[in-house]
Every structure is written in structure tokens, then in C-alpha cells.
Write a protein that holds these residues in place. Structure first.
Motif, PDB file in Angstrom:
ATOM      1  N   LEU A  19       0.836  -1.199   0.000  1.00 54.44           N
ATOM      2  CA  LEU A  19       0.000   0.000   0.000  1.00 54.44           C
ATOM      3  C   LEU A  19       0.870   1.247   0.000  1.00 54.44           C
ATOM      4  CD1 LEU A  19      -2.662   1.615   0.422  1.00 54.44           C
ATOM      5  CD2 LEU A  19      -2.498   1.046   2.857  1.00 54.44           C
ATOM      6  N   GLU A  20       0.531   2.174  -0.886  1.00 57.22           N
ATOM      7  CA  GLU A  20       1.185   3.482  -0.930  1.00 57.22           C
ATOM      8  C   GLU A  20       0.144   4.556  -0.658  1.00 57.22           C
ATOM      9  OE1 GLU A  20       3.706   6.408  -3.982  1.00 57.22           O
ATOM     10  OE2 GLU A  20       2.827   4.529  -4.719  1.00 57.22           O
ATOM     11  N   THR A  21       0.395   5.393   0.335  1.00 59.42           N
ATOM     12  CA  THR A  21      -0.444   6.554   0.598  1.00 59.42           C
ATOM     13  C   THR A  21       0.392   7.798   0.314  1.00 59.42           C
ATOM     14  OG1 THR A  21       0.174   6.855   2.931  1.00 59.42           O
ATOM     15  CG2 THR A  21      -1.560   5.232   2.450  1.00 59.42           C
ATOM     16  N   PRO A  22      -0.205   8.975   0.317  1.00 60.54           N
ATOM     17  CA  PRO A  22       0.597  10.178   0.061  1.00 60.54           C
ATOM     18  C   PRO A  22       1.788  10.326   1.003  1.00 60.54           C
ATOM     19  CG  PRO A  22      -1.728  10.704  -0.143  1.00 60.54           C
ATOM     20  CD  PRO A  22      -1.661   9.295   0.373  1.00 60.54           C
ATOM     21  N   ARG A  23       1.688   9.760   2.219  1.00 57.42           N
ATOM     22  CA  ARG A  23       2.753   9.954   3.204  1.00 57.42           C
ATOM     23  C   ARG A  23       3.607   8.722   3.481  1.00 57.42           C
ATOM     24  NH1 ARG A  23      -0.090  13.569   8.035  1.00 57.42           N
ATOM     25  NH2 ARG A  23      -0.633  15.376   6.740  1.00 57.42           N
ATOM     26  N   ASN A  24       3.051   7.536   3.267  1.00 50.05           N
ATOM     27  CA  ASN A  24       3.722   6.332   3.745  1.00 50.05           C
ATOM     28  C   ASN A  24       3.768   5.209   2.723  1.00 50.05           C
ATOM     29  OD1 ASN A  24       4.040   7.144   6.646  1.00 50.05           O
ATOM     30  ND2 ASN A  24       1.804   7.138   6.602  1.00 50.05           N
ATOM     31  N   TRP A  25       4.750   4.302   2.927  1.00 49.74           N
ATOM     32  CA  TRP A  25       4.736   2.972   2.360  1.00 49.74           C
ATOM     33  C   TRP A  25       4.234   2.047   3.466  1.00 49.74           C
ATOM     34  CZ3 TRP A  25       5.050   2.350  -2.595  1.00 49.74           C
ATOM     35  CH2 TRP A  25       5.815   3.234  -3.374  1.00 49.74           C
TER      36      TRP A  25
END
Length: 355
Positions: A277-283
Motif C-alpha cells: 500500500l502506498e499513501t501520500p505519506r507512507n509505504w
């Protein structure tokens, strides 16, 4: 995960509409032998209807005629071996085992203004809370991005039939959570590709194919990377939620149907062993197992893989970095195969990315 080169189809992407109907849903399973409900090319967009299997907890508030038709058309005996109502599968042209299906979730909008939470017999504190099952119906206010309890009721008997329709009378409805507001964060509890297994595979346990991950961060603005298991990938979405805490401790989230927009991109330029999962802030890397300790170890091993193979760190450096900056969290403890996810901030690699 940045592409080393553009692999989007040279042709302009298409927008496909995938409504949930008796012919485009399957209840409780992934199946590599299931006929596709839709065929797409890499780069295409899909607007799909994801229907909650808990719509029957408040049919007057969470069902319309099309959903009633789905519930009526699929016999209870055919809702197995899992419980989730899935829309799909979507066949992705040229997808082969070993590829990665990049799914960019663009928007998730509640279909109705209500959702349901069940304190179920598979919940973590079922015995401690008197071995009863209880439904709480939440009203969703999208203008404030919050939800509040509309009423609650004790479920009659045991919740064992997926899609059970309960017409709770007014006299049995109880007030609940007075003055409490819950943040709304729509996401998919279950989505993934078909596993390379003959016959039906339950939607309940998460795995390398994705499935019932139950991570509330899989919402609009997030990107999931699913390892392709079979030709065409056969991607399906379901188990829509409007809010959930890490742990999903009572057994469910606020279950509510969603209209979901996403883009599918076929990736042949990298691989990864588990749903990423990739979010704007994290892996965010996921680990699963019946033993929560093993699930954490699996998540840690795959995070080392991410940092070493895809960020260029030595395994020793990755291990140190994880200990000082990665956050391990219990995703859920109620799906038989339990989940742990580990997230690491993308900002730490800013100087590395500038080179």
C-alpha cells in the motif's frame, strides 16, 4: 512505486462502468475459473459499485431495488465459503502471474447515508461481553465527514447467514453513543486478484492476493499493488466500509455500500511478495498469519525486502531504519488469519530521491 518507464497503453484510457447486478457479483469467494464481468486494458478507469453484505441489517435505510434484487437472486446456499459480496472479476489484458496490478483508488462515495456495525460472535470480546451479538446503525453526514449512531439492537439468534435481512421493529431499537461522532473514512475492506487455486477461495482471510486486508487506509488517494496470481488477474472489489479502527475488534467496521472509482495499471517492471500500500505519506507493508506474532514477522521481512530491493538499502541498514522509524500496527484480529501492517514515512527518502 515509481515506474521505470511508462507502460500505460498507448491508446487513450477508457472509462468503464461496472454496476453491481446478479450477473456481475459473486458472494463469498474468489475463483480463478470465474468468467470476467469486465475486460480492461492497462491504464483504464473503472467506476464500480461495491455492495455491503450487511445491507440487510437496516434494509429500509441501506437497500434499494437493485440491491434487493441481488440479495433475492443469490441463494443463501451459494454465499460461501466466505461472507463478502464482491463485484467483478475484472480481467486485465496481458496480465500474467508475476506481474503487479497497480490499483489507484481515486474516489469512494457512500451510496446511502447509513451503515452498520455488528458486534459479532467472531469478535475479539464476544465471550467477555456476554456472548450476544449487537447491531449499531450509523447515520453518515458527508458534509461534516462524520457519523453518529442512529440506533442499536440486539441481533436475534446468531449471525451465521451472510446477507441476513433483519427488520428490527421500532420498539426494539435502543439509543446508542449519545454525543459521540466518528470520523468517516471510506475504504474497501476486501479487494484483490484471484488466487492460483482451483475452485472457490474464501474472501474472509487476507493473503498474497489481497482479499480481506481490512486496512482503513485503502481509500481515495491510496494505491495498492497486488501480486498477479493468474492470467488476467481477475480483480474484484467488495466489503465496503465508511469507518474502521485498527483491530476491527467487534468483528466489523461501519459497513456501507460505496461507489468506487479507480485506475488499473499493469506493472511488469517490479515485483513484490505481498499486497503493498502506498499513501501520500507512507509505504505500508502487510503481514498475515493465524498467529499475530508470525504476522508481524512476515510484515517485517517484507518491509526489509521493500527497503533493500526497492530503496537500495542494505538489509542491515533497513533493519536499523525499521527499528527507529517504522510503526507496526495490528490491522485486524477477527478474520481468522490476523493482520499486521508496518508503515514507513516516504519523506525520509527525499534526499535519496533528489539524486
Amino acid at each position: 512505486m515509481e515506474q521505470e518507464e511508462s507502460i500505460l497503453d498507448a491508446q487513450a484510457p477508457e472509462l468503464h462502468i461496472l454496476n453491481a447486478t446478479p450477473k456481475t457479483v459473486h458472494w463469498g469467494y474468489f475463483d480463478a475459473g470465474l468468467a470476467p464481468a469486465l475486460r480492461v486494458k492497462s491504464g483504464d478507469f473503472v467506476k464500480a459499485q461495491a455492495i455491503t453484505h450487511h445491507a440487510g441489517d437496516a434494509p429500509d435505510l441501506m437497500m434499494d431495488e437493485s440491491i434487493k434484487c441481488i440479495f433475492a437472486s443469490i441463494p443463501e446456499a451459494d454465499r460461501n465459503p466466505g461472507v463478502h459480496l464482491m463485484t467483478g472479476p475484472i480481467y486485465v489484458e496481458d496480465a500474467k502471474p508475476g506481474d503487479i496490478l497497480e490499483v489507484r483508488y481515486l474516489s469512494m462515495a457512500p451510496r446511502f447515508a447509513y451503515g452498520s456495525n455488528l458486534a459479532a460472535h467472531w469478535g475479539h470480546l464476544y465471550k467477555e461481553l456476554g456472548e450476544k451479538e449487537r447491531v449499531t446503525i450509523y447515520r453518515i453526514d458527508m458534509s461534516s465527514n462524520q457519523a453518529e449512531a442512529a440506533y442499536a439492537y440486539d441481533f436475534p439468534g446468531k449471525y451465521e447467514i451472510p446477507g441476513k435481512i433483519t427488520n428490527c421493529p421500532e420498539c426494539d431499537r435502543q439509543k446508542a453513543l449519545k454525543g459521540v461522532r466518528v470520523p468517516v473514512r471510506p475504504h474497501l475492506g476486501t479487494a484483490g486478484v484471484a488466487p492460483d487455486v482451483k475452485g472457490r477461495v474464501s474472501t474472509v482471510p487476507p493473503g498474497a492476493h489481497g482479499g480481506n486486508i481490512d486496512n482503513w487506509r485503502i481509500g481515495a488517494g491510496a494505491t495498492m499493488y497486488y501480486p498477479v496470481q493468474v492470467d488476467g488477474a481477475l480483480f474484484s472489489v467488495g466489503d465496503p466500509h465508511v469507518s474502521q479502527g485498527d483491530g476491527e475488534i467487534s468483528g466489523t467496521a461501519i459497513e456501507a455500500s460505496l461507489d468506487v472509482m479507480f485506475q488499473i495499471v499493469l506493472r511488469k517492471d517490479f515485483s513484490f511478495p505481498s499486497p503493498l500500500l502506498e499513501t501520500p505519506r507512507n509505504w505500508i507493508v502487510h503481514g498475515f498469519d493465524e498467529d499475530l506474532d508470525v504476522a508481524m514477522r512476515n510484515a517485517a521481512v517484507d518491509m526489509v525486502h521493500l527497503l533493500s530491493d526497492h530503496r537500495g538499502l542494505s538489509k542491515d541498514d533497513a533493519y536499523s531504519l525499521m527499528s527507529v522509524s517504522a510503526d507496526f500496527t495490528v490491522t485486524q484480529v477477527v478474520d481468522g488469519r490476523q493482520g499486521v501492517h508496518v508503515r514507513i514515512p516516504k519523506t525520509m527518502f527525499a534526499l535519496q530521491d533528489e539524486k
